[in-house]
Each structure stands twice: as C-alpha cells, then as structure tokens.
Design a protein around this motif. Structure first.
Motif, PDB file in Angstrom:
ATOM      1  N   HIS A   3       0.849  -1.186   0.000  1.00 54.96           N
ATOM      2  CA  HIS A   3       0.000   0.000   0.000  1.00 54.96           C
ATOM      3  C   HIS A   3       0.893   1.248   0.000  1.00 54.96           C
ATOM      4  O   HIS A   3       1.974   1.247   0.600  1.00 54.96           O
ATOM      5  CB  HIS A   3      -0.896   0.016   1.249  1.00 54.96           C
ATOM      6  N   SER A   5       2.269   4.933   1.097  1.00 59.21           N
ATOM      7  CA  SER A   5       2.444   5.494   2.442  1.00 59.21           C
ATOM      8  C   SER A   5       1.765   6.854   2.553  1.00 59.21           C
ATOM      9  O   SER A   5       1.714   7.628   1.595  1.00 59.21           O
ATOM     10  CB  SER A   5       3.936   5.648   2.765  1.00 59.21           C
ATOM     11  N   CYS A   6       1.278   7.130   3.749  1.00 61.26           N
ATOM     12  CA  CYS A   6       0.690   8.442   4.040  1.00 61.26           C
ATOM     13  C   CYS A   6       1.786   9.512   3.966  1.00 61.26           C
ATOM     14  O   CYS A   6       2.860   9.341   4.560  1.00 61.26           O
ATOM     15  CB  CYS A   6       0.050   8.429   5.430  1.00 61.26           C
ATOM     16  N   GLU A  11       2.531   6.026   7.412  1.00 57.79           N
ATOM     17  CA  GLU A  11       1.894   4.730   7.625  1.00 57.79           C
ATOM     18  C   GLU A  11       1.109   4.331   6.370  1.00 57.79           C
ATOM     19  O   GLU A  11       0.762   5.188   5.548  1.00 57.79           O
ATOM     20  CB  GLU A  11       0.968   4.784   8.848  1.00 57.79           C
ATOM     21  N   VAL A  13      -1.571   3.587   3.566  1.00 59.38           N
ATOM     22  CA  VAL A  13      -2.877   4.175   3.242  1.00 59.38           C
ATOM     23  C   VAL A  13      -3.810   3.048   2.838  1.00 59.38           C
ATOM     24  O   VAL A  13      -3.615   2.400   1.801  1.00 59.38           O
ATOM     25  CB  VAL A  13      -2.749   5.215   2.104  1.00 59.38           C
ATOM     26  N   THR A  15      -7.185   3.554   2.739  1.00 59.52           N
ATOM     27  CA  THR A  15      -8.473   4.173   2.388  1.00 59.52           C
ATOM     28  C   THR A  15      -8.524   4.634   0.941  1.00 59.52           C
ATOM     29  O   THR A  15      -9.394   5.423   0.561  1.00 59.52           O
ATOM     30  CB  THR A  15      -8.728   5.385   3.307  1.00 59.52           C
ATOM     31  N   CYS A  31      -3.679   8.992   5.126  1.00 63.47           N
ATOM     32  CA  CYS A  31      -4.262   7.725   5.556  1.00 63.47           C
ATOM     33  C   CYS A  31      -5.588   7.887   6.286  1.00 63.47           C
ATOM     34  O   CYS A  31      -6.341   6.915   6.438  1.00 63.47           O
ATOM     35  CB  CYS A  31      -3.282   6.976   6.451  1.00 63.47           C
ATOM     36  N   CYS A  32      -5.892   9.094   6.787  1.00 62.24           N
ATOM     37  CA  CYS A  32      -7.085   9.263   7.596  1.00 62.24           C
ATOM     38  C   CYS A  32      -7.513  10.729   7.572  1.00 62.24           C
ATOM     39  O   CYS A  32      -6.731  11.594   7.158  1.00 62.24           O
ATOM     40  CB  CYS A  32      -6.836   8.808   9.044  1.00 62.24           C
ATOM     41  N   LYS A  60       0.801  10.272  13.781  1.00 63.79           N
ATOM     42  CA  LYS A  60      -0.486   9.901  13.189  1.00 63.79           C
ATOM     43  C   LYS A  60      -1.604  10.647  13.908  1.00 63.79           C
ATOM     44  O   LYS A  60      -1.631  10.725  15.135  1.00 63.79           O
ATOM     45  CB  LYS A  60      -0.705   8.386  13.297  1.00 63.79           C
ATOM     46  N   ASN A  62      -5.058  10.093  13.757  1.00 64.37           N
ATOM     47  CA  ASN A  62      -6.351   9.441  13.530  1.00 64.37           C
ATOM     48  C   ASN A  62      -7.397   9.811  14.577  1.00 64.37           C
ATOM     49  O   ASN A  62      -8.575   9.516  14.423  1.00 64.37           O
ATOM     50  CB  ASN A  62      -6.191   7.911  13.469  1.00 64.37           C
TER      51      ASN A  62
END
Length: 799
Positions: A3, A5-6, A11, A13, A15, A31-32, A60, A62
């Motif tokens: 996947h 990376s954000c 981290e 992603v 989504t 990622c969020c 992060k 989130n």
C-alpha cells in the motif's frame, strides 16, 4: 499487496484516494481524516518548509477530525514547533512576525491583549521590525491560543522564519508600490484640473463645465480613497474596536471626511471640493510609509544574516565513511567532518584534529582562534586550517547562534523608560488632536464657514504623531544591530540607558583582566610528597570543576586516584577525600598557608586535614597572561571619566603587581563573593557601578551591580546574571558599547525633540489656517522620514 504510504505520517494508506492534500502542486495521499486535516492546516498556515526539511514522519492524527482543528492548530504540533520554538523549564519562547503594525499604539495594543491570556509571561512587540517576542507556560496556554488572540484584534501573526519573511516583505512591497503608484497617477490627473481651475483658465466657462471637471476629479480620486488609503482605515478600525486611538484614526477621518464632503459638493453642485488634497496627502503619506518600511527592513537585517550563515548541509561520519546530509537531520552526538574553508553545521566539541576557526560572525573579530581536541565550536563559524571532526552537542534553537538571535530580538523589543514615555504620549496625543480639530472646526465655522473644513483637515493631518512613535524603536533597533556586529549580547532591559551613566568600573582579575587560560608554573613541595604526587592529588580534587584553575591541572590527572565526598567552597577552594585522607586545595585562608604579600606571583596551596589540623603539603604557581587590550581599555575608560577598581578573590601580591602594570590604584584582593558584593554596594551609594566577571563566584556581585558584564568564555551562571556578554572576550568592546549607547541616547533625544518641536510648531499654524492640507501631508511625512533617517545614522558608525 503493498500500500502507498501516508505523506504525513508514513503509515500505509488503506483508504484509497479518499483523503488527499494538495502540497507543492501535487496531490499527496493521506491515511485518515486527521492526517488530511493537519496537513491541510500546515499548508494553509504557510508552513510548507516543514515538509521540505522534516527529519522524521509526523505523528499519526487518527484521533483528529477536521472539525476539531482551528486555524492555528498546526502550530501546536511538536514536529512543526521544533524549527522556531525554544523550550526551557516548561517555558516556551517564539519570535513572531506580525502584519499590520503601523505605530507604537499597535504594539501596545498587541502587548496589552496577549498579556491577558493566562500563562503568558512576557510579550515584547517591536513596531520597527514588526516582530514580537512572546514567552508562555506550555502547560497553561497553547501557541495557537496566542495566535488566535492576535488574530481576533485584527493582526496576522506567524512564527518568524527568514525565508518566509523575505518573501512576505517582497509581496508587501509590491502591494505598497501598487497603492503608491495608483495614488501618484491619480494625484497628477486631479492636480491638472485643480491647477487649471485655481489659475482661472475655466472661470469664464459655464457651471456645467466646472462640474464636469469635478466629476472627472472624483472618478480619479475614488480609487485612491477606496484602495490606496486602505492601510490607514484598517489600522484605525482595529484600534477603535479595541476602545483605543492611534495616529491613523485622525488620518482616516481626514481622508474619509474630505472625500465624502467633496462628493456631496460635486453631486449637489455647491460648495468646495478637496479631491486634489485627498489624493495628494494620501500619496505623500504612503510615500513616507514606504520609505519607513524600507528603513525598518534595513535596521533589522542583521539577525536574518546570522540565520543565513548556518549551512544547510553537513558531512556526517558513519561506519561507511562519510555522507553529505541536510543539517536538519543531524542528531545529538553525531560526528561531522568539517573541511578547511567550510562552515560548521552545528554546535559541538572537537574530538579529532587541530585547526583555527574564524568566529567573526559571532564576535566581530576576524582573527582566527586556535581549536584543539575538547574545544567548543559553534554553528556558522568557519574552519580555516585543517580538517576536524566535531561531536554535535546542540541543534536548532539550542545553538549559540539561535540564542544570540533571541537575545538580539529581546534587546530590540525591550523599551527604555524614555520609549515608554513616548508611547504613552503618542496614545494620548491622538485623542488630544481630535479634540483640538473639533474645536478648530467649531470656531472656524463661526468665523469663516467656507474655510472651516480645510483648516480642520490640515490640523488632523499635520499633527499626526508618526514621528513621535518612531523616535525610539528605530534608534534602539539600529543600536542592537551594531552590538551584534561587535559581538556584544544584551540580555536585560535598560542597557542603553545604563551604559552612559556608568562612572565606576570594577574588574575581577582572573579571566577578565587576564586571559583566564591558566597553566601551572613552579611547584614547591613542603612534605613527604613528590611534585608528581602533589600535582596528581590536585588534579583529582579539581576533577569535575569548571574553574579555569581546574583546567590547568587536568594534564596531570592520574586515573588511579578517585576523589570522594567532594565539596566546593565557592571563592575558597575544593575539599575531598582520596584513599581515606582528607585534602584541601585553594587559597591561603582555606588551606591554612602563610603568604608573603611581597610575592608577585599567584599561588594556590594543597593541604591535608588530620584531626582537624591542616598541614600544607605544596604550593603551585598559577601563570596567567594579561589580556592584550586590558591596558588600553583601562586608559580609555579613564578618558571617558570612569574610576577603575580591581576586586579579586586572589590574595597574593600578583593582584597588586597586575594593578601597577595597568595603572589601577584602587585594589581589593582576597575578597569572598560576599565581600565583592559589599564593595559594589558601598560604591553604589555615590555613583553608578559596572562590574566585570567571569566565574561562578562572580554571579552574586554581577546581579547586584547597576550594570554587569560577563566574558564570553565565563561560566553559564555568570552569563545568566549579566546585562552584557562580550562574546569575543575583548574588553575594548565595552568602551565601544559605551560610545554607541551614548550616541543612541543622543539620537533618541534628537528624534523626540524634533517630533515634539515639529508638532508644537505646526499645530498653531494649522489651527490658524496657514497650512494647506497637501502641505500638511508633506510636512508630516517629511517629519517621520527625518526621524527614521536620523536613527539610520547609527548603522554608519565605524566600529
């Protein structure tokens, strides 16, 4: 399956393309919603340099959603703050650039409002540099709260960053030039019609033709009033909403009132019009502000130059040899290689190599300084001779160059008593002028109604206290820039006021009048010890001490000897236990030694304590050279009318020998820290006293003197107690500082005399109708420019 990376936290992603932020003209995946919101806030806040220079991923987010974020929340992120916030004992400090400051009243308003926040301990605003130094308790209030408070009163603030500030200055200059150019063009057009009407070319024409030219004049004057004069309106509205007055209130009333009255006269076809006056004094006011803006940038450029001297890259030494990396990626204890001709990328200690370093950017002294293993080196200084390896000891806001810039900002923002008085006068001045203008209008309306309006207009414009507000901050900013060039740091308020008042200077001896680079000369043993044993015991006792004498014994250290129960007697010596025996090393009083006052050498003694009896074991001759400029400094201070004294803890005849060489008659030797403080207190009963010192034992007397000066090589405690720090350890810099302070005080008085004198002269002329509105605008702008130009003379002082 892998996947992407954000972009913010690195981290994975999971989504898809759901959360995206536009960064540097590219859509970056997040990622969020929390990371997307934080990254967007960073972009909106103009902090893209964070992503350009960051050394690790962001945290992060989130737990955050876009609704939870405020306009300034990005500034609370630790990874963003690391570049511009200095932390010490839970107290955060930042330098902010503030858009919209036009005068001292703006600075006062910001200080007053921000101090109302719980947890804010200090707010200092400099109207010249348009920057603020703010300190706060991070446990009580956030940086975003402070920025929000400033925003609520109508100003835009952001952390001061050199590159961003330069871009903003260029952008603001373009906007200002556009306003100025429009006002100048419109003024020329309007004046053509007005001049023709005044000289009678159109007196024989019908009223409809006269009205036609008035309408044309109104068309040209309208963009001047609605666009070019906007800065005056915004400044006036901000202060009025806060229940205060500033100088732009009277200017705005004059411009707006004249324009509205002229529009009514044009529409109704009766009365006088003042379009040419409105356009002309708006143009001259803007012209004056533009030159002031340029002068402010020139006066505050020195700190920006210091920032730029720190290199962007460094040669990191690792297991694979070396690699060039961004300086922002360095970590504490990293080892960097500095080649000849290169700038050092971070503060550190030399661990390999022998060279000389040019520290002119810190001290103003071009002569390179020798550096060997264990020598301290600083970011931005230049390696001259040989390659060296440096272990990094400080980064970012903890480096010496950042500390200098912070202290320089503090000095620029700290206002002397005369400045506080001028600020107070300027605040009340605006209200007084509005009152006088109202009375003038009422009186003239009775005497000559057709002249009442333009006379009142002249009063409002001519007496604007711009020059009064600029009189002090421009001079102090320029003087601070000179101190930086000299390698002098001002740490406390009132330095520029205190320096010219000093009439008695007290010097410590070791490390002040002498170089403080001590060495051990002749060693004389008086008991069953060899010289090697005596020196080894002395070195063991001095281990861990930062006193210059301890450094002199370090070369004689024997690792087999370990000192226990070490106790430092400040001003006397050191006591400790080695292999079960109690030893003392220090002055004659501390060790029980008898001294010969005729002996011109400086000595310390080693003694052994047994059954509460002291037995002197050895004496060590301490050799120290007089500073090259000590004698010249003493002579210069005498020429400036100062009395000179020596206050030393050394009780040997060396103190009197040194005093004789330097031509100092008042000598006090064998003093404890309390004795030094008592001496200075006694002298203060008759005159203002300055104290020089460099050691821990000098901290009390430095704190008690009217003005205290610490040497750059001195202890941290001494520097924290001092008003001035001489980075280059050149005593002669102090005499230059006195000269600069005297000139600064003189220029401030000249500025205030001119500003008050001009207003006192122009006010009765304006009230009696002898000053036309456009002449009033020219005079007011010229008065401000004279004050700024007079202050800028300081930058031409040869040092």
């Amino acid at each position: 399956m892998t996947h992407p990376s954000c972009f913010h936290c690195q981290e994975p992603v999971l989504t898809g393309q759901q959360f995206v932020t536009r960064i540097n003209d590219r859509d970056e995946l997040m990622c969020c919603p929390g990371c997307q919101a934080v990254s967007q806030t960073i972009v909106d806040a103009g902090l893209l340099s964070y992503y350009k220079f960051r050394t690790e991923p962001g945290s992060k987010q989130n737990a955050l959603v876009p609704e939870a974020l405020t306009q300034f929340s990005a500034y609370d992120l630790p990874e963003v703050q690391q570049d511009f916030v200095h932390s010490e004992d839970n107290v955060e400090s930042v330098s902010l650039s503030i858009d919209g400051i036009t005068c001292a009243a703006c600075a006062w308003l910001i200080e007053h409002k921000v101090k109302q926040l719980t947890g804010v301990s200090q707010v200092l605003v400099n109207s010249t540099t348009q920057r603020a130094m703010i300190s706060w308790d991070k446990r009580t209030v956030k940086l975003s709260d402070i920025l929000g408070q400033i925003s609520r009163i109508g100003y835009q603030a952001a952390p001061y960053q050199v590159d961003e500030q330069e871009l903003n200055n260029k952008l603001n200059s373009r906007k200002f030039l556009l306003r100025l150019g429009l006002a100048g063009f419109a003024t020329m057009q309007v004046m053509m019609f007005a001049l023709a009407l005044y000289t009678g070319y159109f007196t024989d024409l019908d009223v409809q033709y006269r009205d036609y030219f008035r309408w044309v004049s109104m068309i040209f004057a309208t963009p001047v009033v609605l666009y070019s004069a906007q800065p005056f309106y915004f400044s006036a509205i901000r202060t009025l909403l806060s229940g205060k007055l500033n100088m732009d209130v009277s200017v705005s009333i004059a411009i707006g009132g004249a324009y509205v009255a002229s529009c009514f006269a044009t529409v109704n076809g009766t009365g006088e019009v003042y379009f040419e006056s409105v356009s002309m004094f708006t143009f001259f006011l803007l012209l004056g502000r533009y030159f002031e803006q340029k002068a402010r940038q020139k006066a505050s450029v020195s700190s920006s130059n210091l920032h730029k001297l720190v290199p962007l890259t460094a040669h990191l030494v690792n297991d694979n040899g070396q690699e060039e990396i961004p300086a922002k990626k360095l970590r504490l204890n990293d080892v960097i290689l500095v080649k000849p001709g290169e700038m050092i990328a971070a503060d550190g200690v030399v661990i390999e190599g022998h060279t000389s370093i040019n520290e002119a950017m810190l001290t103003g002294e071009q002569m390179p300084i020798e550096k060997t293993v264990a020598s301290q080196v600083y970011a931005g200084t230049i390696n001259v001779d040989q390659p060296i390896k440096v272990s990094v000891t400080a980064l970012g806001q903890d480096q010496l160059v950042a500390e200098i810039i912070r202290l320089q900002e503090l000095a620029s923002n700290t206002k002397p008593a005369i400045a506080l008085l001028a600020d107070k006068l300027s605040r009340y001045f605006s209200g007084t002028i509005l009152t006088i203008a109202t009375i003038t209008y009422l009186v003239w309306h009775q005497i000559s109604p057709e002249d009442a309006f333009w006379v009142t207009l002249s009063v409002l414009v001519a007496t604007c206290p711009c020059a009064l507000a600029l009189a002090t901050p421009t001079a102090v900013t320029c003087a601070t820039a000179i101190f930086t060039r000299l390698g002098i740091i001002t740490r406390k308020a009132g330095v520029f006021e205190k320096l010219p008042q000093i009439k008695h200077v007290v010097f410590d001896k070791t490390g002040t009048l002498t170089c403080g680079t001590l060495s051990i000369g002749q060693t004389q043993c008086m008991a069953d010890l060899t010289k090697t044993q005596a020196l080894a015991i002395a070195a063991a006792l001095e281990t861990g001490s930062r006193h210059p004498i301890a450094a002199a014994f370090a070369v004689f250290a024997d690792n087999a000897l370990v000192t226990e129960e070490v106790h430092h007697e400040v001003g006397f010596g050191v006591r400790g236990r080695i292999d079960g025996t109690d030893y003392l090393i220090g002055n004659a009083v501390f060790t029980g030694a008898s001294i010969d006052t005729r002996d011109p050498t400086q000595k310390i003694w080693l003694a052994r304590s047994c059954n509460e009896q002291l037995e002197v074991l050895a004496s060590f001759e301490i050799q120290d050279n007089i500073r090259q400029d000590s004698k010249a400094t003493v002579e210069m201070l005498k020429q400036q009318g100062c009395r000179i004294s020596i206050a030393s803890g050394d009780s040997s005849g060396h103190v009197h020998q040194l005093a004789k060489e330097l031509g100092i008659d008042d000598v006090h030797s064998g003093l404890t820290p309390a004795d030094k403080l008592a001496l200075v207190t006694r002298l203060q009963q008759h005159t203002r006293v300055a104290m020089f010192g460099d050691g821990i034992n000098d901290a009390p007397v430095l704190a008690g003197a009217d003005l205290s000066v610490a040497m750059g090589s001195g202890s941290a405690i001494a520097k924290n107690s001092a008003d001035l720090i001489l980075l280059g350890d050149h005593l002669s810099r102090f005499t230059q500082a006195v000269s600069v302070a005297k000139l600064t005080t003189q220029i401030i008085r000249q500025n205030l005399a001119w500003a008050l004198g001009y207003n006192a002269l122009i006010l009765p002329l304006a009230v009696t109708g002898h000053v036309a509105p456009y002449i009033a605008a020219i005079g007011m702008s010229a008065s401000s420019l004279i004050v700024v130009g007079n202050s800028l003379r300081l930058l031409r002082v040869k040092v």
